[in-house]
Scaffold this motif. Structure first.
Motif, PDB file in Angstrom:
ATOM      1  N   SER A 157       9.867  11.653 -28.963  1.00 46.18           N
ATOM      2  CA  SER A 157       9.566  12.723 -29.916  1.00 46.18           C
ATOM      3  C   SER A 157       9.623  14.035 -29.163  1.00 46.18           C
ATOM      4  O   SER A 157       9.619  14.057 -27.932  1.00 46.18           O
ATOM      5  N   ASP A 158       9.694  15.139 -29.889  1.00 45.22           N
ATOM      6  CA  ASP A 158       9.788  16.444 -29.246  1.00 45.22           C
ATOM      7  C   ASP A 158       8.537  16.784 -28.440  1.00 45.22           C
ATOM      8  O   ASP A 158       8.594  17.545 -27.473  1.00 45.22           O
ATOM      9  N   SER A 159       7.404  16.220 -28.861  1.00 42.30           N
ATOM     10  CA  SER A 159       6.149  16.461 -28.136  1.00 42.30           C
ATOM     11  C   SER A 159       5.868  15.272 -27.222  1.00 42.30           C
ATOM     12  O   SER A 159       5.651  14.161 -27.693  1.00 42.30           O
ATOM     13  N   PHE A 160       5.881  15.518 -25.924  1.00 42.32           N
ATOM     14  CA  PHE A 160       5.666  14.473 -24.928  1.00 42.32           C
ATOM     15  C   PHE A 160       4.172  14.374 -24.653  1.00 42.32           C
ATOM     16  O   PHE A 160       3.646  15.021 -23.752  1.00 42.32           O
ATOM     17  N   GLU A 161       3.468  13.551 -25.456  1.00 41.40           N
ATOM     18  CA  GLU A 161       2.003  13.480 -25.361  1.00 41.40           C
ATOM     19  C   GLU A 161       1.497  12.194 -24.749  1.00 41.40           C
ATOM     20  O   GLU A 161       0.450  12.181 -24.108  1.00 41.40           O
ATOM     21  N   TYR A 162       2.210  11.090 -24.970  1.00 38.88           N
ATOM     22  CA  TYR A 162       1.769   9.787 -24.480  1.00 38.88           C
ATOM     23  C   TYR A 162       2.922   9.130 -23.723  1.00 38.88           C
ATOM     24  O   TYR A 162       4.080   9.189 -24.152  1.00 38.88           O
ATOM     25  N   THR A 163       2.581   8.489 -22.622  1.00 41.45           N
ATOM     26  CA  THR A 163       3.640   7.904 -21.802  1.00 41.45           C
ATOM     27  C   THR A 163       3.087   6.770 -20.953  1.00 41.45           C
ATOM     28  O   THR A 163       1.880   6.499 -20.953  1.00 41.45           O
ATOM     29  N   GLN A 164       3.964   6.096 -20.247  1.00 44.59           N
ATOM     30  CA  GLN A 164       3.607   5.135 -19.204  1.00 44.59           C
ATOM     31  C   GLN A 164       4.694   5.227 -18.149  1.00 44.59           C
ATOM     32  O   GLN A 164       5.648   5.985 -18.289  1.00 44.59           O
ATOM     33  N   CYS A 165       4.549   4.461 -17.075  1.00 45.41           N
ATOM     34  CA  CYS A 165       5.348   4.733 -15.870  1.00 45.41           C
ATOM     35  C   CYS A 165       6.852   4.740 -16.133  1.00 45.41           C
ATOM     36  O   CYS A 165       7.543   5.718 -15.806  1.00 45.41           O
ATOM     37  N   ALA A 166       7.384   3.666 -16.701  1.00 47.70           N
ATOM     38  CA  ALA A 166       8.822   3.606 -16.935  1.00 47.70           C
ATOM     39  C   ALA A 166       9.253   4.584 -18.022  1.00 47.70           C
ATOM     40  O   ALA A 166      10.372   5.108 -17.990  1.00 47.70           O
ATOM     41  N   HIS A 167       8.348   4.835 -18.960  1.00 42.00           N
ATOM     42  CA  HIS A 167       8.655   5.749 -20.059  1.00 42.00           C
ATOM     43  C   HIS A 167       8.902   7.164 -19.552  1.00 42.00           C
ATOM     44  O   HIS A 167       9.693   7.912 -20.147  1.00 42.00           O
ATOM     45  N   VAL A 168       8.239   7.550 -18.453  1.00 35.38           N
ATOM     46  CA  VAL A 168       8.449   8.884 -17.886  1.00 35.38           C
ATOM     47  C   VAL A 168       9.925   9.083 -17.531  1.00 35.38           C
ATOM     48  O   VAL A 168      10.560  10.064 -17.938  1.00 35.38           O
ATOM     49  N   ALA A 169      10.475   8.152 -16.739  1.00 37.89           N
ATOM     50  CA  ALA A 169      11.880   8.270 -16.333  1.00 37.89           C
ATOM     51  C   ALA A 169      12.806   8.140 -17.535  1.00 37.89           C
ATOM     52  O   ALA A 169      13.799   8.867 -17.657  1.00 37.89           O
ATOM     53  N   TRP A 170      12.481   7.199 -18.414  1.00 31.36           N
ATOM     54  CA  TRP A 170      13.325   6.990 -19.600  1.00 31.36           C
ATOM     55  C   TRP A 170      13.358   8.241 -20.470  1.00 31.36           C
ATOM     56  O   TRP A 170      14.426   8.671 -20.907  1.00 31.36           O
ATOM     57  N   TYR A 171      12.193   8.838 -20.720  1.00 34.22           N
ATOM     58  CA  TYR A 171      12.100   9.996 -21.618  1.00 34.22           C
ATOM     59  C   TYR A 171      12.896  11.178 -21.060  1.00 34.22           C
ATOM     60  O   TYR A 171      13.595  11.873 -21.810  1.00 34.22           O
TER      61      TYR A 171
END
Length: 288
Positions: A231-245
């Motif tokens: 989503s346009d607002s990067f509010e929630y993440t996890q480790c692999a999601h950081v690189a993926w996003y």
């Protein structure tokens, strides 16, 4: 008589409540005990990969003006460095680092399983740290050491400044995405440095975007399930999601199976990345 009936009913209600409470406590205890048994099993099943062949003198090869495919194959077997990793260090004039990497690659290491969150553990080296290849902006580092109970999910981070080995990383529940250093990986019992197959300028743009816009997101296992994967607002993440996003923001999907949740092994198996360096992984199987 009526009073006696009421007392018996009240006693039965208390007995039912006590039984329900006991069943609940037993269930919770069984779940928690099962999770801890999963930790024990995951640790017991860990096998640290070592070369099952002899260490060779590679110094003469590293002095050559031009390396052949056979040279790169031998160097990969001896160091865990692919052509990308070898060339990066040779261009930097750092033959000594290649030899250090080879020495560490062939050493026998004592590995300990250490807890860092409830039911979450990592296999770590008792001493020493993995010498790294030359990192570049936009590289991704992954490890298979992290497991939650029996589930070996691994861990990942995005390199946002290769010159200073700075990462953007999300550790676990209660944390937020933050700038760290590659030293968070070099003490682990395995790691893999990956490089997305895109021009250096593009990868640098991805890294700069992540560094400037993706700090402070709350850690959530449910990124992609209860929270939108992108989503346009990067509010929630996890480790692999950081690189993926970070790469998805520029139109690249590094999730090799396209599921709701992206994990480190799914990034490691993406057709859009290639290996720079491995340690503790079987060089033939990688993270299969």
């Amino acid at each position: 008589m009526e009073k006696g009936k009421k007392q018996r009913k009240k006693l039965k209600r208390k007995q039912k409540l006590a039984i329900a409470l006991a069943v609940f406590i037993f269930f919770v205890g069984a779940v928690l005990g099962g999770l801890q048994l999963g930790v024990v099993w995951a640790d017991a099943s860990w096998e640290h990969w070592y070369p099952d062949y002899e260490k060779q003198d590679i110094s003469a090869i590293l002095q050559k003006d031009t390396l052949t495919d056979a040279d790169y194959d031998l160097l990969y077997a001896q160091t865990g460095l692919t052509k990308l990793g070898i060339d990066g260090l040779l261009e930097a004039g750092n033959i000594r680092r290649i030899l250090e990497i080879q020495d560490f690659y062939f050493e026998e290491h004592t590995v300990n399983c250490e807890r860092f969150n409830p039911y979450t553990y990592s296999e770590k080296l008792e001493e020493g740290r993995v010498p790294l290849a030359k990192l570049e902006d936009g590289d991704i580092i992954v490890t298979a050491t992290t497991h939650v109970s029996v589930w070996r999910l691994g861990h990942a981070a995005l390199v946002v400044d290769g010159d200073s080995n700075r990462l953007l990383e999300a550790f676990g529940p209660g944390d937020v995405s933050e700038l760290t250093y590659a030293s968070t990986f070099t003490g682990l019992a395995d790691l893999m440095v990956l490089r997305p197959k895109f021009p250096e300028e593009f990868r640098a743009e991805v890294a700069a975007y992540a560094r400037e816009n993706m700090q402070g997101a709350k850690y959530s296992f449910w990124a992609g399930i209860f929270h939108k994967k992108y989503s346009d607002s990067f509010e929630y993440t996890q480790c692999a999601h950081v690189a993926w996003y970070a790469y998805k923001h520029f139109g690249v999907d590094l999730d090799s199976n396209g599921g709701l949740v992206v994990t480190p092994p799914e990034i490691a198996n993406s057709p859009y990345v290639e290996v720079v360096q491995i340690f503790g992984f079987d060089p033939d199987k990688l993270w299969s």
